[in-house]
Design a protein around this motif. Structure first.
Motif, PDB file in Angstrom:
ATOM      1  N   GLU A  98      -0.635   2.983   5.188  1.00 36.03           N
ATOM      2  CA  GLU A  98      -0.335   1.640   4.693  1.00 36.03           C
ATOM      3  C   GLU A  98       0.729   1.600   3.603  1.00 36.03           C
ATOM      4  OE1 GLU A  98      -2.612  -2.258   2.818  1.00 36.03           O
ATOM      5  OE2 GLU A  98      -3.808  -0.645   3.687  1.00 36.03           O
ATOM      6  N   TYR A  99       0.792   2.642   2.757  1.00 33.43           N
ATOM      7  CA  TYR A  99       1.629   2.566   1.554  1.00 33.43           C
ATOM      8  C   TYR A  99       2.753   3.598   1.471  1.00 33.43           C
ATOM      9  CZ  TYR A  99      -2.019  -0.471  -0.331  1.00 33.43           C
ATOM     10  OH  TYR A  99      -2.907  -1.498  -0.537  1.00 33.43           O
ATOM     11  N   LYS A 176      -3.614  -0.444  -4.629  1.00 28.54           N
ATOM     12  CA  LYS A 176      -3.119  -1.804  -4.420  1.00 28.54           C
ATOM     13  C   LYS A 176      -2.491  -2.349  -5.708  1.00 28.54           C
ATOM     14  CE  LYS A 176      -4.569  -5.797  -1.884  1.00 28.54           C
ATOM     15  NZ  LYS A 176      -5.673  -6.411  -1.190  1.00 28.54           N
ATOM     16  N   THR A 179       0.919  -0.582  -6.627  1.00 25.38           N
ATOM     17  CA  THR A 179       2.024  -0.845  -5.701  1.00 25.38           C
ATOM     18  C   THR A 179       2.390  -2.325  -5.620  1.00 25.38           C
ATOM     19  OG1 THR A 179       0.497  -0.943  -3.834  1.00 25.38           O
ATOM     20  CG2 THR A 179       1.596   1.174  -4.253  1.00 25.38           C
TER      21      THR A 179
END
Length: 180
Positions: A98-99, A176, A179
């Motif tokens: 995801e990141y 979360k 980022t």
């Protein structure tokens, strides 16, 4: 009186000449340039202290943590025999999926052999995450890692904002936040 006047005239002329030379010298030295100043290059960017370490990947390639500079980073310190580390591998892999475009992610294996580290990464399917083999424990010591599984979160400016254990929910929450 003529003697006093004779002394003042050369002195005044000398001061006038010195001022003229100084003014003309200053104007030629400080004329504005029509060329723009060069933009600073990325090679002049300094690496944050938190990212000034090197190591070897599981495959023996050189790794420089400076490559993580400029965005937040997650360092995951794990051991190949650690059951907690094994249970976290899926979450670390999901975070990578995801990141990875906005978070530098690095696994730092220790407290085991390189062969055992390879097996851990392969069996738990976290090959996509870069991993270092810190068999001498130098990187672990540098970050004050007291146990496995620990995380170190580094903000984009290179400041360590968290060091310690995180369960999966807290890890995801902190990633979360860093980022955002």
């Amino acid at each position: 009186m003529t003697n006093g006047r004779a002394v003042r005239v050369p002195l005044l002329w000398g001061l006038f000449l010195a001022a003229a030379i100084a003014v003309s010298g200053c104007t030629t030295l400080h004329q504005p340039s029509s060329a723009a100043a060069p933009a600073p290059s990325s090679s002049t960017r300094t690496t944050p202290v938190a990212l000034t370490f090197t190591g070897k990947t599981l495959d023996g390639a050189a790794f420089d943590a400076a490559s993580l500079a400029g965005k937040p980073a997650l360092l995951w310190f794990w051991a190949p025999w650690c059951a907690t580390c094994a249970s976290e591998a899926q979450s670390v892999g999901d975070i990578y999926d995801e990141y990875a475009d906005r978070l530098g992610i690095l696994g730092v294996g220790g407290l085991g052999t390189t062969d055992a580290m390879h097996e851990f990464v392969r069996d738990l399917e976290v090959e996509k995450v870069p991993h270092l083999a810190d068999t001498p424990g130098k990187i672990w010591q540098r970050f004050g890692i007291a146990q496995q599984s620990w995380y170190v979160l580094i903000d984009p400016e290179g400041t360590i904002v968290y060091r310690g254990y995180l369960d999966d929910l807290e890890l995801n929450k902190r990633v979360k936040e860093i980022t955002a």
